[in-house]
Design a protein around this motif. Structure first.
Motif, PDB file in Angstrom:
ATOM      1  N   ALA A  17      11.817  19.422  -1.343  1.00 42.56           N
ATOM      2  CA  ALA A  17      11.458  20.464  -2.306  1.00 42.56           C
ATOM      3  C   ALA A  17      10.420  21.431  -1.751  1.00 42.56           C
ATOM      4  O   ALA A  17      10.387  22.599  -2.131  1.00 42.56           O
ATOM      5  N   SER A  18       9.550  20.949  -0.842  1.00 37.60           N
ATOM      6  CA  SER A  18       8.537  21.845  -0.276  1.00 37.60           C
ATOM      7  C   SER A  18       7.898  21.204   0.954  1.00 37.60           C
ATOM      8  O   SER A  18       7.903  19.985   1.117  1.00 37.60           O
ATOM      9  N   GLU A  19       7.339  22.043   1.790  1.00 36.81           N
ATOM     10  CA  GLU A  19       6.618  21.568   2.974  1.00 36.81           C
ATOM     11  C   GLU A  19       5.392  20.748   2.553  1.00 36.81           C
ATOM     12  O   GLU A  19       5.056  19.755   3.194  1.00 36.81           O
ATOM     13  N   GLU A  20       4.735  21.148   1.465  1.00 37.96           N
ATOM     14  CA  GLU A  20       3.550  20.417   0.989  1.00 37.96           C
ATOM     15  C   GLU A  20       3.916  18.984   0.599  1.00 37.96           C
ATOM     16  O   GLU A  20       3.178  18.048   0.899  1.00 37.96           O
ATOM     17  N   ARG A  21       5.054  18.835  -0.068  1.00 35.30           N
ATOM     18  CA  ARG A  21       5.493  17.488  -0.458  1.00 35.30           C
ATOM     19  C   ARG A  21       5.842  16.651   0.769  1.00 35.30           C
ATOM     20  O   ARG A  21       5.499  15.472   0.833  1.00 35.30           O
ATOM     21  N   LYS A  22       6.509  17.262   1.722  1.00 37.37           N
ATOM     22  CA  LYS A  22       6.836  16.557   2.963  1.00 37.37           C
ATOM     23  C   LYS A  22       5.556  16.078   3.646  1.00 37.37           C
ATOM     24  O   LYS A  22       5.454  14.922   4.073  1.00 37.37           O
ATOM     25  N   GLN A  23       4.570  16.962   3.728  1.00 41.76           N
ATOM     26  CA  GLN A  23       3.307  16.592   4.376  1.00 41.76           C
ATOM     27  C   GLN A  23       2.563  15.507   3.592  1.00 41.76           C
ATOM     28  O   GLN A  23       1.908  14.653   4.193  1.00 41.76           O
ATOM     29  N   ALA A  24       2.667  15.531   2.274  1.00 39.67           N
ATOM     30  CA  ALA A  24       2.025  14.492   1.457  1.00 39.67           C
ATOM     31  C   ALA A  24       2.617  13.119   1.775  1.00 39.67           C
ATOM     32  O   ALA A  24       1.886  12.123   1.896  1.00 39.67           O
ATOM     33  N   ILE A  25       3.940  13.063   1.927  1.00 35.99           N
ATOM     34  CA  ILE A  25       4.588  11.797   2.289  1.00 35.99           C
ATOM     35  C   ILE A  25       4.175  11.399   3.704  1.00 35.99           C
ATOM     36  O   ILE A  25       3.854  10.232   3.955  1.00 35.99           O
ATOM     37  N   ASN A  26       4.159  12.354   4.617  1.00 34.52           N
ATOM     38  CA  ASN A  26       3.756  12.062   5.992  1.00 34.52           C
ATOM     39  C   ASN A  26       2.337  11.508   6.060  1.00 34.52           C
ATOM     40  O   ASN A  26       2.057  10.616   6.866  1.00 34.52           O
ATOM     41  N   ARG A  27       1.433  12.029   5.207  1.00 35.30           N
ATOM     42  CA  ARG A  27       0.040  11.533   5.213  1.00 35.30           C
ATOM     43  C   ARG A  27      -0.046  10.085   4.742  1.00 35.30           C
ATOM     44  O   ARG A  27      -1.010   9.393   5.039  1.00 35.30           O
ATOM     45  N   ILE A  28       0.960   9.623   4.033  1.00 39.15           N
ATOM     46  CA  ILE A  28       1.007   8.215   3.602  1.00 39.15           C
ATOM     47  C   ILE A  28       1.634   7.349   4.693  1.00 39.15           C
ATOM     48  O   ILE A  28       1.094   6.308   5.060  1.00 39.15           O
ATOM     49  N   VAL A  29       2.768   7.785   5.225  1.00 37.53           N
ATOM     50  CA  VAL A  29       3.555   6.941   6.123  1.00 37.53           C
ATOM     51  C   VAL A  29       3.025   6.949   7.565  1.00 37.53           C
ATOM     52  O   VAL A  29       2.906   5.889   8.186  1.00 37.53           O
ATOM     53  N   HIS A  30       2.701   8.123   8.106  1.00 30.70           N
ATOM     54  CA  HIS A  30       2.336   8.193   9.520  1.00 30.70           C
ATOM     55  C   HIS A  30       1.111   7.352   9.908  1.00 30.70           C
ATOM     56  O   HIS A  30       1.162   6.638  10.917  1.00 30.70           O
ATOM     57  N   PRO A  31       0.017   7.388   9.144  1.00 23.46           N
ATOM     58  CA  PRO A  31      -1.111   6.526   9.525  1.00 23.46           C
ATOM     59  C   PRO A  31      -0.755   5.035   9.532  1.00 23.46           C
ATOM     60  O   PRO A  31      -1.221   4.280  10.388  1.00 23.46           O
ATOM     61  N   ALA A  32       0.095   4.636   8.596  1.00 21.19           N
ATOM     62  CA  ALA A  32       0.515   3.227   8.543  1.00 21.19           C
ATOM     63  C   ALA A  32       1.342   2.862   9.770  1.00 21.19           C
ATOM     64  O   ALA A  32       1.190   1.768  10.332  1.00 21.19           O
ATOM     65  N   GLU A  73       0.834  -1.210   0.000  1.00 18.68           N
ATOM     66  CA  GLU A  73       0.000   0.000   0.000  1.00 18.68           C
ATOM     67  C   GLU A  73       0.872   1.264   0.000  1.00 18.68           C
ATOM     68  O   GLU A  73       0.644   2.191  -0.778  1.00 18.68           O
ATOM     69  N   ILE A  74       1.886   1.291   0.867  1.00 22.11           N
ATOM     70  CA  ILE A  74       2.781   2.446   0.914  1.00 22.11           C
ATOM     71  C   ILE A  74       3.567   2.554  -0.387  1.00 22.11           C
ATOM     72  O   ILE A  74       3.713   3.643  -0.948  1.00 22.11           O
ATOM     73  N   ARG A  75       4.041   1.428  -0.879  1.00 19.47           N
ATOM     74  CA  ARG A  75       4.795   1.426  -2.144  1.00 19.47           C
ATOM     75  C   ARG A  75       3.950   2.033  -3.266  1.00 19.47           C
ATOM     76  O   ARG A  75       4.410   2.897  -4.010  1.00 19.47           O
ATOM     77  N   GLN A  76       2.708   1.602  -3.356  1.00 16.74           N
ATOM     78  CA  GLN A  76       1.821   2.101  -4.412  1.00 16.74           C
ATOM     79  C   GLN A  76       1.572   3.605  -4.251  1.00 16.74           C
ATOM     80  O   GLN A  76       1.671   4.371  -5.210  1.00 16.74           O
ATOM     81  N   LYS A  77       1.270   4.039  -3.035  1.00 18.91           N
ATOM     82  CA  LYS A  77       0.960   5.453  -2.811  1.00 18.91           C
ATOM     83  C   LYS A  77       2.180   6.346  -3.025  1.00 18.91           C
ATOM     84  O   LYS A  77       2.054   7.438  -3.597  1.00 18.91           O
ATOM     85  N   LEU A  78       3.355   5.913  -2.582  1.00 14.88           N
ATOM     86  CA  LEU A  78       4.568   6.713  -2.797  1.00 14.88           C
ATOM     87  C   LEU A  78       4.915   6.779  -4.281  1.00 14.88           C
ATOM     88  O   LEU A  78       5.338   7.827  -4.779  1.00 14.88           O
ATOM     89  N   THR A  79       4.715   5.677  -4.977  1.00 14.07           N
ATOM     90  CA  THR A  79       4.992   5.655  -6.418  1.00 14.07           C
ATOM     91  C   THR A  79       4.022   6.573  -7.153  1.00 14.07           C
ATOM     92  O   THR A  79       4.420   7.311  -8.059  1.00 14.07           O
ATOM     93  N   GLU A  80       2.747   6.556  -6.753  1.00 17.06           N
ATOM     94  CA  GLU A  80       1.767   7.452  -7.372  1.00 17.06           C
ATOM     95  C   GLU A  80       2.111   8.911  -7.086  1.00 17.06           C
ATOM     96  O   GLU A  80       1.961   9.771  -7.953  1.00 17.06           O
ATOM     97  N   LEU A  81       2.589   9.202  -5.882  1.00 14.40           N
ATOM     98  CA  LEU A  81       2.912  10.570  -5.489  1.00 14.40           C
ATOM     99  C   LEU A  81       4.196  11.077  -6.137  1.00 14.40           C
ATOM    100  O   LEU A  81       4.239  12.181  -6.681  1.00 14.40           O
ATOM    101  N   ILE A  82       5.237  10.259  -6.093  1.00 12.95           N
ATOM    102  CA  ILE A  82       6.575  10.697  -6.497  1.00 12.95           C
ATOM    103  C   ILE A  82       6.912  10.296  -7.923  1.00 12.95           C
ATOM    104  O   ILE A  82       7.582  11.023  -8.642  1.00 12.95           O
ATOM    105  N   GLY A  83       6.450   9.130  -8.307  1.00 14.59           N
ATOM    106  CA  GLY A  83       6.783   8.591  -9.621  1.00 14.59           C
ATOM    107  C   GLY A  83       7.541   7.286  -9.464  1.00 14.59           C
ATOM    108  O   GLY A  83       7.852   6.859  -8.345  1.00 14.59           O
ATOM    109  N   PRO A  84       7.874   6.630 -10.576  1.00 11.12           N
ATOM    110  CA  PRO A  84       8.529   5.326 -10.518  1.00 11.12           C
ATOM    111  C   PRO A  84       9.905   5.360  -9.854  1.00 11.12           C
ATOM    112  O   PRO A  84      10.409   4.338  -9.405  1.00 11.12           O
ATOM    113  N   GLU A  85      10.490   6.553  -9.750  1.00 13.24           N
ATOM    114  CA  GLU A  85      11.809   6.657  -9.105  1.00 13.24           C
ATOM    115  C   GLU A  85      11.753   6.459  -7.590  1.00 13.24           C
ATOM    116  O   GLU A  85      12.795   6.342  -6.938  1.00 13.24           O
ATOM    117  N   ALA A  86      10.562   6.392  -7.022  1.00 12.65           N
ATOM    118  CA  ALA A  86      10.439   6.161  -5.572  1.00 12.65           C
ATOM    119  C   ALA A  86      11.004   4.794  -5.184  1.00 12.65           C
ATOM    120  O   ALA A  86      11.543   4.622  -4.086  1.00 12.65           O
TER     121      ALA A  86
END
Length: 192
Positions: free
Chosen positions: A73-88, A43-56
């Motif tokens: 690159a930005s606080e928004e990007r950091k928070q987007a990753i946190n919204r994927i990882v922290h709940p898990a 689930e995390i792999r899929q969401k990070l790949t969708e967010l960042i791209g295949p280079e994740a």
């Protein structure tokens, strides 16, 4: 009841967790949990790949450099990753059956709502610098930069329910025993 041990770099929160474990209290390490889940969770792999791209993930392995570049690159990007990882990580902590977690960013990540009590470990800046330089082999100036990049420990201590002073002088074992007794009393329980 669920508890969190928190504190900035060099305060000795991991050492406090080891002392708790000597007393039979298992502590979930959020950093280790996040690393493991990033490597193993489809689930995390899929969401990070969708967010960042295949280079994740490159050749099936988490690409730390690419993800770090993305999140810095930005606080928004950091928070987007946190919204994927922290709940898990929180789900994994709950599923672990453990009552205690170690999380340096409990307040920064707004995760305090998932625990009943927060225990902050603090230490004077000079002690922290000495610990960091010795442990990581870096200059005192670099250690101070790392400390400055984190939330000020006086703010963390002010928000916490309990504070443990890990200055190398105050008896740590006594503080931990007192904390455990107080938590048992407040929880009306013989077991933590």
């Amino acid at each position: 009841m669920r508890y969190c041990i928190t504190g900035g770099i060099g305060t000795g929160k991991t050492h406090v967790c080891r002392l708790l474990e000597k007393r039979g209290i298992k502590v979930y390490d959020c950093d280790d949990g996040a690393r493991r889940l990033i490597d193993t969770s489809p689930e995390i792999r899929q969401k990070l790949t969708e967010l960042i791209g295949p280079e994740a993930y490159v050749d099936g392995r988490y690409n730390t450099a690419a993800v770090t570049q993305f999140l810095l690159a930005s606080e928004e990007r950091k928070q987007a990753i946190n919204r994927i990882v922290h709940p898990a990580v929180i789900r994994d902590f709950y599923d672990s059956g453990m009552q205690w977690m170690e999380c340096a960013i409990i307040y920064d990540a707004n995760l305090e709502q998932y625990v009943d009590k927060v225990i902050a470990v603090t230490a004077p800046e000079d002690v922290r610098v000495e610990r960091i330089t010795k442990r990581d082999g870096i200059s005192p100036e670099r250690a101070l930069q790392w400390i400055a990049a984190q939330t000020d420990q006086t703010k963390v201590a002010a928000r916490a329910d309990y504070v443990i002073t890990n200055d190398g002088k105050t008896n740590l074992e006594e503080q931990i025993d007192k904390l455990i007794e107080e938590l048992k009393r407040n929880n009306n329980s013989k077991k933590l």
